[in-house]
Design a protein around this motif. Structure first.
Motif, short mmCIF file in Angstrom:
data_model
loop_
_atom_site.label_atom_id
_atom_site.label_comp_id
_atom_site.label_asym_id
_atom_site.label_seq_id
_atom_site.Cartn_x
_atom_site.Cartn_y
_atom_site.Cartn_z
N LEU A 1 0.83 -1.21 0.00
CA LEU A 1 0.00 0.00 0.00
C LEU A 1 0.86 1.26 0.00
CD1 LEU A 1 -2.82 -1.07 2.47
CD2 LEU A 1 -3.09 -0.54 0.03
N GLU A 2 1.97 1.24 0.74
CA GLU A 2 2.87 2.41 0.76
C GLU A 2 3.57 2.58 -0.59
OE1 GLU A 2 3.03 4.84 3.09
OE2 GLU A 2 1.34 3.70 3.89
N ALA A 3 3.96 1.47 -1.22
CA ALA A 3 4.58 1.56 -2.56
C ALA A 3 3.58 2.14 -3.56
CB ALA A 3 5.07 0.19 -3.00
N LEU A 4 2.32 1.70 -3.48
CA LEU A 4 1.28 2.25 -4.36
C LEU A 4 1.08 3.74 -4.07
CD1 LEU A 4 -0.95 1.97 -6.47
CD2 LEU A 4 -2.49 1.25 -4.61
N ARG A 5 1.10 4.11 -2.80
CA ARG A 5 0.94 5.52 -2.45
C ARG A 5 2.06 6.35 -3.09
NH1 ARG A 5 -1.84 6.74 2.03
NH2 ARG A 5 -1.17 4.82 3.05
N LEU A 6 3.30 5.85 -3.03
CA LEU A 6 4.42 6.56 -3.66
C LEU A 6 4.28 6.60 -5.17
CD1 LEU A 6 7.32 5.25 -1.41
CD2 LEU A 6 6.55 7.63 -1.61
N ALA A 7 3.84 5.51 -5.77
CA ALA A 7 3.64 5.49 -7.22
C ALA A 7 2.63 6.55 -7.64
CB ALA A 7 3.18 4.11 -7.67
N LYS A 8 1.56 6.68 -6.87
CA LYS A 8 0.54 7.70 -7.19
C LYS A 8 1.07 9.10 -6.92
CE LYS A 8 -3.58 4.89 -6.50
NZ LYS A 8 -4.82 4.71 -5.70
N LEU A 9 1.77 9.28 -5.80
CA LEU A 9 2.31 10.58 -5.44
C LEU A 9 3.24 11.12 -6.52
CD1 LEU A 9 2.64 12.77 -3.18
CD2 LEU A 9 4.56 11.40 -2.35
N TYR A 10 4.08 10.23 -7.05
CA TYR A 10 5.05 10.64 -8.07
C TYR A 10 4.55 10.47 -9.50
CZ TYR A 10 8.68 11.32 -4.59
OH TYR A 10 9.43 11.80 -3.54
N GLY A 11 3.35 9.95 -9.67
CA GLY A 11 2.79 9.78 -11.02
C GLY A 11 3.52 8.72 -11.82
N CYS A 12 3.93 7.64 -11.17
CA CYS A 12 4.65 6.56 -11.86
C CYS A 12 3.68 5.76 -12.74
CB CYS A 12 5.31 5.63 -10.85
SG CYS A 12 6.57 6.43 -9.84
N GLU A 13 4.04 5.61 -13.99
CA GLU A 13 3.24 4.83 -14.93
C GLU A 13 3.66 3.37 -14.95
OE1 GLU A 13 3.42 6.54 -18.87
OE2 GLU A 13 3.71 8.53 -18.00
N ALA A 14 4.90 3.12 -14.53
CA ALA A 14 5.46 1.77 -14.61
C ALA A 14 6.38 1.53 -13.42
CB ALA A 14 6.23 1.58 -15.92
N ALA A 15 6.74 0.25 -13.27
CA ALA A 15 7.65 -0.15 -12.20
C ALA A 15 8.57 -1.24 -12.71
CB ALA A 15 6.87 -0.66 -10.99
N ILE A 16 9.82 -1.21 -12.24
CA ILE A 16 10.77 -2.29 -12.50
C ILE A 16 11.05 -2.91 -11.13
CG2 ILE A 16 13.03 -2.96 -13.37
CD1 ILE A 16 13.00 -0.31 -15.00
N LEU A 17 10.62 -4.16 -10.97
CA LEU A 17 10.67 -4.80 -9.65
C LEU A 17 11.50 -6.07 -9.67
CD1 LEU A 17 6.91 -4.34 -8.65
CD2 LEU A 17 8.85 -2.83 -8.15
#
Length: 150
Positions: free
Chosen positions: A79-95
């Protein structure tokens, strides 16, 4: 373009065993002007220490090699990673592939015997369900194609 990235792939000491899994291709993205990497470690964000006993997905949950149910910490970190993705407007992730948090196509099966099965880590699954395109570190060619098309 802003991209969420597993911090361990950049050499950050956050993996369960305290040994980073730096990936040269992922780290090489730091020099690109058209990509901003946002490093995260969902397991640390969920409150787990480094180092920590290994964990694996088991059904919808996550257990440690000592039998401890870690599902809540993994969910909190996702949930915190998703919050950061939304906060920064991330369209993609490399995990980090095969991780119980970040694996995007396959994960260890929960038996702690090295068996890999199709599936996703908790964070990868949550990000994907919320519209973030998820790539593993071995999918750099696909990732770069995604960047070119965007």
């Amino acid at each position: 373009m802003r991209i969420l990235v597993s911090a361990c792939l950049l050499g950050v000491n956050c993996r369960y065993n305290g040994i980073p899994k730096e990936d040269a291709a992922v780290k090489g993205l730091l020099s690109r002007k058209d990509i901003a990497l946002i490093p995260v470690c969902p397991e640390q964000l969920g409150g787990l220490p480094t180092p920590r006993t290994p964990s694996e997905r088991k059904g919808d949950g996550v257990v440690s090699s000592e039998g401890e149910d870690r599902t809540e910490a993994f969910n909190r970190g996702a949930l915190e990673a998703l919050r950061l993705a939304k906060l920064y407007g991330c369209e993609a992730a490399i995990l980090k592939e095969r991780s119980p948090s970040c694996g995007n196509k396959e994960v260890y099966d929960g038996s702690f015997t090295g068996i890999v099965v199709p599936g996703e880590g908790v964070t990868a699954e949550l990000l994907r369900k919320n519209g973030v395109k998820v790539f593993g570190e071995s999918e750099m060619e696909s990732f770069l194609e995604y960047v070119r098309r965007s």
